[in-house]
Write a protein that holds these residues in place. Structure first.
Motif, PDB file in Angstrom:
ATOM      1  N   ARG A 157      12.745  11.712 -17.460  1.00 16.46           N
ATOM      2  CA  ARG A 157      12.210  10.547 -17.943  1.00 16.46           C
ATOM      3  C   ARG A 157      12.610   9.805 -17.071  1.00 16.46           C
ATOM      4  O   ARG A 157      11.513   9.021 -16.572  1.00 16.46           O
ATOM      5  N   LEU A 158      13.873   9.448 -16.854  1.00 13.55           N
ATOM      6  CA  LEU A 158      14.248   8.934 -15.687  1.00 13.55           C
ATOM      7  C   LEU A 158      13.376   8.382 -14.668  1.00 13.55           C
ATOM      8  O   LEU A 158      13.803   7.210 -13.208  1.00 13.55           O
ATOM      9  N   LEU A 159      14.073   9.790 -13.989  1.00 15.40           N
ATOM     10  CA  LEU A 159      13.478   9.119 -12.462  1.00 15.40           C
ATOM     11  C   LEU A 159      12.315   9.782 -12.670  1.00 15.40           C
ATOM     12  O   LEU A 159      11.535   9.402 -11.730  1.00 15.40           O
ATOM     13  N   ALA A 160      11.638  10.639 -13.386  1.00 18.07           N
ATOM     14  CA  ALA A 160       9.924  10.230 -13.374  1.00 18.07           C
ATOM     15  C   ALA A 160       9.322   8.303 -13.423  1.00 18.07           C
ATOM     16  O   ALA A 160       8.723   8.474 -12.593  1.00 18.07           O
ATOM     17  N   VAL A 161      10.161   7.971 -14.531  1.00 18.61           N
ATOM     18  CA  VAL A 161      10.021   6.589 -14.126  1.00 18.61           C
ATOM     19  C   VAL A 161      10.200   6.099 -12.908  1.00 18.61           C
ATOM     20  O   VAL A 161       9.677   5.268 -12.249  1.00 18.61           O
ATOM     21  N   PHE A 162      11.287   6.270 -12.393  1.00 20.75           N
ATOM     22  CA  PHE A 162      11.495   5.823 -10.989  1.00 20.75           C
ATOM     23  C   PHE A 162      11.070   6.053  -9.722  1.00 20.75           C
ATOM     24  O   PHE A 162      10.406   5.012  -9.476  1.00 20.75           O
ATOM     25  N   LEU A 163      10.494   7.098 -10.158  1.00 19.26           N
ATOM     26  CA  LEU A 163       9.437   7.718  -9.026  1.00 19.26           C
ATOM     27  C   LEU A 163       8.105   6.985  -9.242  1.00 19.26           C
ATOM     28  O   LEU A 163       7.087   6.557  -8.027  1.00 19.26           O
ATOM     29  N   ALA A 164       7.403   7.277 -10.073  1.00 17.52           N
ATOM     30  CA  ALA A 164       6.067   6.678 -10.756  1.00 17.52           C
ATOM     31  C   ALA A 164       5.874   5.143 -10.432  1.00 17.52           C
ATOM     32  O   ALA A 164       4.951   4.445  -9.812  1.00 17.52           O
ATOM     33  N   THR A 165       7.159   3.608 -10.464  1.00 17.03           N
ATOM     34  CA  THR A 165       7.283   2.957 -10.486  1.00 17.03           C
ATOM     35  C   THR A 165       7.073   2.918  -8.836  1.00 17.03           C
ATOM     36  O   THR A 165       6.665   1.826  -8.688  1.00 17.03           O
ATOM     37  N   LEU A 166       7.910   3.275  -8.002  1.00 15.34           N
ATOM     38  CA  LEU A 166       8.031   2.802  -6.852  1.00 15.34           C
ATOM     39  C   LEU A 166       6.427   3.405  -5.968  1.00 15.34           C
ATOM     40  O   LEU A 166       6.378   3.038  -4.828  1.00 15.34           O
ATOM     41  N   ALA A 167       6.125   3.686  -6.489  1.00 15.07           N
ATOM     42  CA  ALA A 167       4.554   4.048  -6.481  1.00 15.07           C
ATOM     43  C   ALA A 167       3.952   4.196  -6.254  1.00 15.07           C
ATOM     44  O   ALA A 167       2.870   3.141  -5.470  1.00 15.07           O
ATOM     45  N   PHE A 168       3.957   2.946  -7.762  1.00 14.96           N
ATOM     46  CA  PHE A 168       2.982   1.632  -7.893  1.00 14.96           C
ATOM     47  C   PHE A 168       3.302   0.838  -7.308  1.00 14.96           C
ATOM     48  O   PHE A 168       2.432  -0.202  -6.711  1.00 14.96           O
ATOM     49  N   SER A 169       4.997   0.279  -6.673  1.00 14.23           N
ATOM     50  CA  SER A 169       4.827  -0.955  -5.684  1.00 14.23           C
ATOM     51  C   SER A 169       4.769  -0.811  -5.402  1.00 14.23           C
ATOM     52  O   SER A 169       4.579  -1.780  -3.985  1.00 14.23           O
ATOM     53  N   ALA A 170       4.784   0.456  -4.721  1.00 11.42           N
ATOM     54  CA  ALA A 170       4.278   0.916  -2.723  1.00 11.42           C
ATOM     55  C   ALA A 170       2.465  -0.138  -2.737  1.00 11.42           C
ATOM     56  O   ALA A 170       2.170  -0.909  -1.781  1.00 11.42           O
ATOM     57  N   GLY A 171       1.912   0.329  -4.072  1.00 11.95           N
ATOM     58  CA  GLY A 171       0.401  -0.271  -3.663  1.00 11.95           C
ATOM     59  C   GLY A 171       0.508  -1.705  -3.361  1.00 11.95           C
ATOM     60  O   GLY A 171      -0.842  -2.274  -3.305  1.00 11.95           O
ATOM     61  N   HIS A 172       1.289  -2.353  -3.690  1.00 13.43           N
ATOM     62  CA  HIS A 172       1.029  -3.800  -4.041  1.00 13.43           C
ATOM     63  C   HIS A 172       2.304  -4.288  -2.114  1.00 13.43           C
ATOM     64  O   HIS A 172       3.098  -5.505  -2.900  1.00 13.43           O
ATOM     65  N   ILE A 173       2.304  -4.037  -1.504  1.00  9.37           N
ATOM     66  CA  ILE A 173       3.351  -3.904  -0.594  1.00  9.37           C
ATOM     67  C   ILE A 173       2.964  -5.063   0.690  1.00  9.37           C
ATOM     68  O   ILE A 173       3.399  -6.373   1.532  1.00  9.37           O
ATOM     69  N   TYR A 174       1.429  -5.955   0.576  1.00  7.17           N
ATOM     70  CA  TYR A 174       0.836  -6.517   0.991  1.00  7.17           C
ATOM     71  C   TYR A 174       1.699  -7.738   0.927  1.00  7.17           C
ATOM     72  O   TYR A 174       1.550  -9.022   0.780  1.00  7.17           O
ATOM     73  N   GLN A 175       2.555  -7.818  -0.587  1.00  7.16           N
ATOM     74  CA  GLN A 175       2.552  -8.977  -0.757  1.00  7.16           C
ATOM     75  C   GLN A 175       4.359  -9.255  -0.367  1.00  7.16           C
ATOM     76  O   GLN A 175       5.255 -10.293  -0.880  1.00  7.16           O
ATOM     77  N   GLY A 176       4.557  -8.249   0.709  1.00 11.94           N
ATOM     78  CA  GLY A 176       5.820  -8.796   0.831  1.00 11.94           C
ATOM     79  C   GLY A 176       7.503  -7.612  -0.157  1.00 11.94           C
ATOM     80  O   GLY A 176       7.253  -7.065  -0.783  1.00 11.94           O
ATOM     81  N   THR A 177       9.006  -8.133   0.868  1.00 13.00           N
ATOM     82  CA  THR A 177       9.491  -7.222   0.700  1.00 13.00           C
ATOM     83  C   THR A 177       9.733  -7.511  -0.903  1.00 13.00           C
ATOM     84  O   THR A 177      10.103  -7.321  -1.284  1.00 13.00           O
ATOM     85  N   GLY A 178       9.512  -9.179  -1.183  1.00 13.87           N
ATOM     86  CA  GLY A 178      10.184  -9.955  -2.088  1.00 13.87           C
ATOM     87  C   GLY A 178       9.183  -9.531  -3.127  1.00 13.87           C
ATOM     88  O   GLY A 178       9.823  -8.775  -4.376  1.00 13.87           O
ATOM     89  N   GLY A 179       7.700  -9.481  -3.136  1.00 18.60           N
ATOM     90  CA  GLY A 179       7.050  -8.666  -3.872  1.00 18.60           C
ATOM     91  C   GLY A 179       7.113  -7.515  -4.246  1.00 18.60           C
ATOM     92  O   GLY A 179       6.665  -7.228  -4.939  1.00 18.60           O
ATOM     93  N   PHE A 180       7.441  -6.722  -3.510  1.00 18.69           N
ATOM     94  CA  PHE A 180       7.481  -5.311  -3.780  1.00 18.69           C
ATOM     95  C   PHE A 180       9.030  -5.278  -4.190  1.00 18.69           C
ATOM     96  O   PHE A 180       8.363  -4.451  -5.994  1.00 18.69           O
ATOM     97  N   ILE A 181       9.638  -5.597  -4.468  1.00 18.95           N
ATOM     98  CA  ILE A 181      10.481  -6.013  -5.685  1.00 18.95           C
ATOM     99  C   ILE A 181      10.551  -6.204  -6.734  1.00 18.95           C
ATOM    100  O   ILE A 181      10.928  -5.817  -8.120  1.00 18.95           O
TER     101      ILE A 181
END
Length: 222
Positions: A157-181
């Motif tokens: 579950r931990l790996l699943a949450v990490f990968l899914a959240t990484l994919a989710f945050s990548a969709g907001h890359i237009y907010q910059g590195t700080g926004g991504f974090i």
């Protein structure tokens, strides 16, 4: 999991984030945001894309012969509204603290998203539609669907949450590195809320509140 499940999981976890990253790294970000109406360049394309993703998830769920309850969209309860508000206030406080720390790091970028906010009553109405569609589609895709399917694949579950959240945050890359974090941290908090309440509805409501808060307050207190 059938073939459709695998394809949908691959799309959300790999194709979608890579597509967003390439779009905003290979294009002129300033021109994309400032030189065009947000209605044409951002609101409508995003609404259409999110609805397509939601429809594809519906088709995959139908092929799996399970209902939307399998992705956390079970019976709605009024208590979920209170859960969402409490979560969102806490999340804003935590994100505010982290944001203050990131601002002090000169190599962390934050892109100005103010040009994407609605400037007219019509744009404001479409923006609220966008907030609703994005909240339902993104939470269904990256919390309800992707975490459960990645858990089956990885058995973690931990790996699943990490990968899914990484994919989710990548969709907001237009907010910059700080926004991504910040979005990555926000996504992790959404996952915790999902597991605690065992429902996607509090996540959907909180997601909508977060997206709509700034333009709504600006509209009524202009």
């Amino acid at each position: 999991m059938n073939l459709y499940s695998w394809l949908m999981t691959f799309f959300l976890c790999v194709v979608w984030p890579l597509g967003i990253i390439l779009k905003f790294t290979l294009s002129d970000r300033t021109g994309n945001i400032e030189d065009f109406s947000p209605l044409i360049s951002f609101y409508l394309p995003t609404i259409i894309t999110q609805l397509i993703i939601l429809f594809l998830i519906y088709l995959v769920i139908k092929k799996e012969e399970v209902g939307f309850k399998s992705v956390g969209l079970g019976k709605f309860k009024l208590v979920y509204i209170a859960d969402a508000i409490l979560f969102q206030v806490t999340a804003w406080y935590i994100l505010g603290l982290v944001s203050s720390l990131l601002v002090k790091l000169e190599f962390i970028e934050f892109y100005d998203t103010a040009p994407l906010l609605p400037q007219s009553a019509f744009e404001f109405g479409i923006f609220l539609v966008l907030c609703v569609v994005a909240a339902v589609a993104e939470e269904t895709a990256f919390r309800g669907y992707l975490i459960s399917r990645l858990t089956r694949i990885s058995r973690s579950r931990l790996l699943a949450v990490f990968l899914a959240t990484l994919a989710f945050s990548a969709g907001h890359i237009y907010q910059g590195t700080g926004g991504f974090i910040l979005i990555f941290l926000y996504g992790l908090m959404f996952a915790v809320l999902y597991f605690i309440t065992r429902s996607l509805w509090p996540c959907v409501i909180a997601h909508f509140i977060h997206n709509a808060a700034k333009p709504v307050l600006s509209h009524f207190f202009q």
